[in-house]
Design an enzyme around this catalytic site. Structure first.
Site, short mmCIF file in Angstrom:
data_model
loop_
_atom_site.label_atom_id
_atom_site.label_comp_id
_atom_site.label_asym_id
_atom_site.label_seq_id
_atom_site.Cartn_x
_atom_site.Cartn_y
_atom_site.Cartn_z
N SER A 141 34.42 43.15 32.99
CA SER A 141 34.30 44.56 33.38
C SER A 141 35.67 45.11 33.71
CB SER A 141 33.40 44.68 34.62
OG SER A 141 33.53 45.96 35.18
N TYR A 154 30.99 41.39 42.44
CA TYR A 154 30.79 41.59 41.00
C TYR A 154 32.09 41.34 40.23
CZ TYR A 154 29.72 44.19 36.68
OH TYR A 154 29.55 44.56 35.37
#
Ligand code: NAP
Length: 246
Positions: A141, A154
């Protein structure tokens, strides 16, 4: 649309979101596509049905990527049905946002179980079984570059994915198997949209100079490039796809 070939691609988490778009795109590139999902069988069958409707080849396969035996069984099933696996797209992932002071043990365990252990479980089977000329695309990401508040856990899972990507690329020496990662910015899927106000969504969409959210198809196009013939000299890399956000 490219004519069907004899190559087989497994796309994890392909029942919706980015994975569903990747499955459709790889089917259009000629692959037989395995549409993996965790719990949403109806959604996975819908993705398969849509691919079959235009003449592509696809099969739904349930497997929780965090469970090693389930992942191995899925590869067994695919090898038995189609003779081998050429491409693996490690797309399945989850996200829970909270400042570190408020982050729960459950949120830590679930994100690491699916994003890290799940990616590892699939990479291990891919490392053992992919046919020569094959390719792996993992999902990181762009938040790793942004380092935004509330994304610590995350982002940490995706940092682990990026590390495994580079190492596996080297471990595939001599087998003509490439391993890369794509690192999207905000993409309009449930994972990104859930729990965010319209104002926050607009603000995040404006962080890139193209002034919009990414679409699942934007990311599917990148995956197609990375696994396809035009990507053969890209190996061990993380490609950020975010419209120029970071
Ligand atoms: P999404 O819309 O929430 O879809 C998630 C998919 O993963 C679903 O198909 C889901 O299957 C599957 N899944 C969840 N847990 C699973 C498990 N344990 N085993 C197998 N499949 C599982 O997510 P998305 O936005 O498309 O995200 C796809 C990937 O892109 C993720 O790795 C995510 O971290 C990454 N990413 C997304 C964005 C974004 O803005 N959307 C940005 C950067 C990176 P079921 O339907 O069966 O639950």
């Amino acid at each position: 649309m490219t004519p069907p070939n004899d190559k087989v691609a497994i796309v994890t988490g392909a029942s919706r979101g980015i994975g569903a778009a990747v499955a459709d795109r790889l089917a259009r590139d000629g692959y037989t596509v395995i549409v993996n999902y965790a719990g949403n069988a109806a959604a996975a069958e819908k993705v398969v049905g849509a691919i079959e409707a235009w003449g592509g080849r696809a099969l739904a396969a349930q497997a929780d990527v965090s469970a090693p035996q389930a992942v191995a069984a899925m590869f067994d099933k695919v090898e038995a049905a189609f003779g081998g696996v050429d491409v693996v797209v490690n797309n399945a992932g989850v996200m829970t946002l909270a400042p570190l002071a408020e982050a729960t043990d459950d949120a830590f365990d679930r994100q690491f179980a699916i994003n890290v252990k799940g990616t590892f479980n699939v990479m291990r089977e891919a490392a053992r079984r992919l046919r020569p000329g094959g390719s792996v695309v993992n999902f990181s990401s762009s938040v790793i570059g942004l380092r935004m508040e509330s994304y610590a856990l995350y982002a940490a899972t995706k940092a682990a994915v990026e590390a495994m990507t580079a190492v596996m690329a080297k471990e595939m020496r001599g087998r003509a198997i490439r391993v890369n990662a794509v690192a999207p910015g905000p993409v309009a899927t449930e994972l990104f949209l859930d729990g965010k106000s319209p104002e926050l969504i607009n603000r995040l969409a404006g962080l890139n100079p193209m002034e919009r959210l990414g679409t699942p198809e934007d990311i599917a196009n990148i995956v197609s490039l990375l696994v396809g013939p035009d990507g053969v000299w890209v190996n061990g890399q993380v490609l950020r796809a975010n419209g120029g956000m970071v």
